[in-house]
Motif scaffolding. Structure first.
Motif, PDB file in Angstrom:
ATOM      1  N   UNK A 135       0.902  -1.480   0.073  1.00 24.15           N
ATOM      2  CA  UNK A 135      -0.531   0.095  -0.292  1.00 24.15           C
ATOM      3  C   UNK A 135       0.623   1.623  -0.151  1.00 24.15           C
ATOM      4  N   UNK A 136       0.793   2.329  -1.063  1.00 24.54           N
ATOM      5  CA  UNK A 136       1.219   3.223  -1.338  1.00 24.54           C
ATOM      6  C   UNK A 136       0.507   4.581  -0.735  1.00 24.54           C
ATOM      7  N   UNK A 137       0.946   5.119   0.221  1.00 25.53           N
ATOM      8  CA  UNK A 137       0.316   6.498   0.161  1.00 25.53           C
ATOM      9  C   UNK A 137       0.763   7.966  -0.056  1.00 25.53           C
ATOM     10  N   UNK A 138      -0.035   8.379  -0.531  1.00 23.56           N
ATOM     11  CA  UNK A 138       0.390   9.676  -1.592  1.00 23.56           C
ATOM     12  C   UNK A 138       0.085  10.663  -0.707  1.00 23.56           C
ATOM     13  N   UNK A 139       1.297  12.053  -0.257  1.00 28.49           N
ATOM     14  CA  UNK A 139       1.704  12.980   0.594  1.00 28.49           C
ATOM     15  C   UNK A 139      -0.189  14.092   1.464  1.00 28.49           C
ATOM     16  N   UNK A 140       0.215  14.412   1.868  1.00 29.68           N
ATOM     17  CA  UNK A 140      -0.390  15.681   2.385  1.00 29.68           C
ATOM     18  C   UNK A 140      -1.004  16.694   2.130  1.00 29.68           C
ATOM     19  N   UNK A 141      -0.614  17.074   0.420  1.00 25.61           N
ATOM     20  CA  UNK A 141      -0.100  18.839  -0.124  1.00 25.61           C
ATOM     21  C   UNK A 141      -1.717  18.157  -1.091  1.00 25.61           C
ATOM     22  N   UNK A 142      -1.838  19.456  -2.165  1.00 23.30           N
ATOM     23  CA  UNK A 142      -2.378  19.618  -3.050  1.00 23.30           C
ATOM     24  C   UNK A 142      -1.904  18.559  -4.151  1.00 23.30           C
ATOM     25  N   UNK A 143      -2.593  17.357  -4.440  1.00 20.98           N
ATOM     26  CA  UNK A 143      -2.130  16.393  -5.692  1.00 20.98           C
ATOM     27  C   UNK A 143      -3.078  17.492  -6.864  1.00 20.98           C
ATOM     28  N   UNK A 144      -2.619  17.322  -7.965  1.00 26.34           N
ATOM     29  CA  UNK A 144      -2.802  17.864  -8.943  1.00 26.34           C
ATOM     30  C   UNK A 144      -4.338  17.407  -9.580  1.00 26.34           C
ATOM     31  N   UNK A 145      -5.300  17.825 -10.241  1.00 21.08           N
ATOM     32  CA  UNK A 145      -6.299  17.424 -10.958  1.00 21.08           C
ATOM     33  C   UNK A 145      -5.651  16.222 -12.544  1.00 21.08           C
ATOM     34  N   UNK A 146      -6.081  15.635 -13.047  1.00 27.12           N
ATOM     35  CA  UNK A 146      -5.533  16.022 -14.293  1.00 27.12           C
ATOM     36  C   UNK A 146      -4.608  14.097 -14.093  1.00 27.12           C
ATOM     37  N   UNK A 147      -3.989  14.117 -14.825  1.00 26.72           N
ATOM     38  CA  UNK A 147      -2.752  12.540 -14.871  1.00 26.72           C
ATOM     39  C   UNK A 147      -1.679  12.765 -13.599  1.00 26.72           C
ATOM     40  N   UNK A 148      -1.568  11.958 -12.827  1.00 26.28           N
ATOM     41  CA  UNK A 148      -0.661  11.819 -12.105  1.00 26.28           C
ATOM     42  C   UNK A 148       0.131  10.368 -12.613  1.00 26.28           C
ATOM     43  N   UNK A 149       1.652  10.101 -11.694  1.00 23.42           N
ATOM     44  CA  UNK A 149       1.981   9.205 -10.973  1.00 23.42           C
ATOM     45  C   UNK A 149       2.739   9.404 -10.108  1.00 23.42           C
ATOM     46  N   UNK A 150       3.264   7.587  -9.789  1.00 23.45           N
ATOM     47  CA  UNK A 150       3.543   7.484  -8.398  1.00 23.45           C
ATOM     48  C   UNK A 150       4.230   6.283  -8.611  1.00 23.45           C
ATOM     49  N   UNK A 151       5.596   6.678  -7.893  1.00 29.24           N
ATOM     50  CA  UNK A 151       6.734   4.909  -8.067  1.00 29.24           C
ATOM     51  C   UNK A 151       6.942   4.249  -6.841  1.00 29.24           C
ATOM     52  N   UNK A 152       6.289   3.632  -7.315  1.00 29.10           N
ATOM     53  CA  UNK A 152       6.382   2.116  -5.926  1.00 29.10           C
ATOM     54  C   UNK A 152       7.241   1.343  -5.883  1.00 29.10           C
ATOM     55  N   UNK A 153       7.904   1.175  -5.009  1.00 28.65           N
ATOM     56  CA  UNK A 153       9.516   0.640  -4.962  1.00 28.65           C
ATOM     57  C   UNK A 153       9.559  -0.671  -4.720  1.00 28.65           C
ATOM     58  N   UNK A 154       9.892  -2.043  -6.079  1.00 29.66           N
ATOM     59  CA  UNK A 154       9.188  -3.048  -5.368  1.00 29.66           C
ATOM     60  C   UNK A 154      10.786  -3.732  -5.790  1.00 29.66           C
ATOM     61  N   UNK A 155      11.311  -3.670  -4.937  1.00 22.20           N
ATOM     62  CA  UNK A 155      12.605  -4.366  -4.833  1.00 22.20           C
ATOM     63  C   UNK A 155      12.461  -5.091  -3.801  1.00 22.20           C
ATOM     64  N   UNK A 156      12.405  -6.020  -3.782  1.00 21.37           N
ATOM     65  CA  UNK A 156      12.399  -7.830  -2.962  1.00 21.37           C
ATOM     66  C   UNK A 156      10.821  -8.312  -3.660  1.00 21.37           C
ATOM     67  N   UNK A 157       9.871  -7.718  -4.458  1.00 20.68           N
ATOM     68  CA  UNK A 157       9.200  -8.500  -4.634  1.00 20.68           C
ATOM     69  C   UNK A 157       8.971  -9.709  -6.284  1.00 20.68           C
ATOM     70  N   UNK A 158       8.768 -10.234  -5.858  1.00 19.23           N
ATOM     71  CA  UNK A 158       8.637 -11.271  -6.975  1.00 19.23           C
ATOM     72  C   UNK A 158       8.332 -10.078  -8.530  1.00 19.23           C
ATOM     73  N   UNK A 159       9.398 -10.272  -9.353  1.00 19.07           N
ATOM     74  CA  UNK A 159       8.956 -10.407 -11.276  1.00 19.07           C
ATOM     75  C   UNK A 159       7.303 -10.378 -11.686  1.00 19.07           C
ATOM     76  N   UNK A 160       6.844 -10.003 -11.972  1.00 16.86           N
ATOM     77  CA  UNK A 160       5.247 -10.949 -12.607  1.00 16.86           C
ATOM     78  C   UNK A 160       4.230  -9.275 -12.692  1.00 16.86           C
TER      79      UNK A 160
END
Length: 218
Positions: A135-160
């Motif tokens: 689970x990833x939670x992004x920020x407590x500030x204003x996130x713009x309307x429209x397209x957004x991206x978040x980077x998931x740190x998936x090190x140690x997660x099995x490929x797939x």
């Protein structure tokens, strides 16, 4: 009496000559009309009004036949256009509707679109069995309307391939509508029952789900 009934009643062996097919084409229909004229009773010929009505019905039949052929050609043309469009997207970076992300390294980008500015975004990620992986939670500030991206740190997660869900809250805590999207470079095109699908890593995307197309950076 309808034209069909008249034809059947007056053509005698004409139907046998045409074979036993359950459907007839316009050429068969025309042969039946000629057979009716040749075999009509000279003492009781077909009334002019009836003959005119039958000709009008024959004309309508021919128009419907031609329309069917044209619709078939239009379908083939549309299919070839879709195939050409799909092929032209190979090597392009696309964004499409979807909620899957491929893990093949230590990090992965998850994309989504907000209906309006958000104060908090939560991303829940699941494996193929539907079990919550992260689970990833992004920020407590204003996130713009429209397209957004978040980077998931998936090190140690099995490929797939994993799926994700995104929920968002406005600054005052009310829920905001979110559309999940996925992006990547088109590596090929595959066809399933004649329908083209774009290949992005291990995922298949239909043309109708494509939201945007961008040139890849050199």
């Amino acid at each position: 009496m309808s034209m069909i009934e008249g034809l059947i009643g007056n053509t005698g062996g004409a139907l046998e000559a045409l074979g036993t097919s359950s459907s007839i084409g316009k050429e068969d229909f025309f042969e039946m009309l000629i057979a009716q004229l040749q075999n009509q009773d000279p003492l009781n010929p077909l009334e002019g009004t009836d003959f005119t009505a039958q000709l009008a019905q024959f004309s309508s039949l021919e128009q419907l036949y031609n329309m069917t052929e044209q619709m078939g050609m239009l379908g083939l043309y549309q299919s070839s256009m879709n195939n050409a469009m799909a092929a032209s997207l190979v090597g392009k970076e696309i964004t499409a509707s979807g909620n899957s992300v491929i893990v093949d390294g230590s990090s992965a980008e998850i994309a989504y679109a907000l209906e309006s500015e958000a104060g908090k975004v939560t991303v829940s990620i699941y494996d193929e069995d539907g079990s919550l992986v992260d689970t990833i939670e992004s920020g407590t500030g204003g996130l713009q309307a429209g397209g957004n991206k978040i980077t998931w740190d998936c090190s140690g997660i099995e490929s797939g391939t994993y799926t994700f869900e995104v929920s968002a809250l406005s600054m005052d805590g009310s829920a905001i509508a979110v559309d999940t999207v996925m992006s990547g470079t088109v590596t090929g095109v595959t066809f399933v029952d004649g329908v083209p699908y774009l290949m992005i890593g291990g995922r298949y995307v239909s043309l109708g789900d494509v939201v945007s197309v961008n040139e890849t950076e050199a």
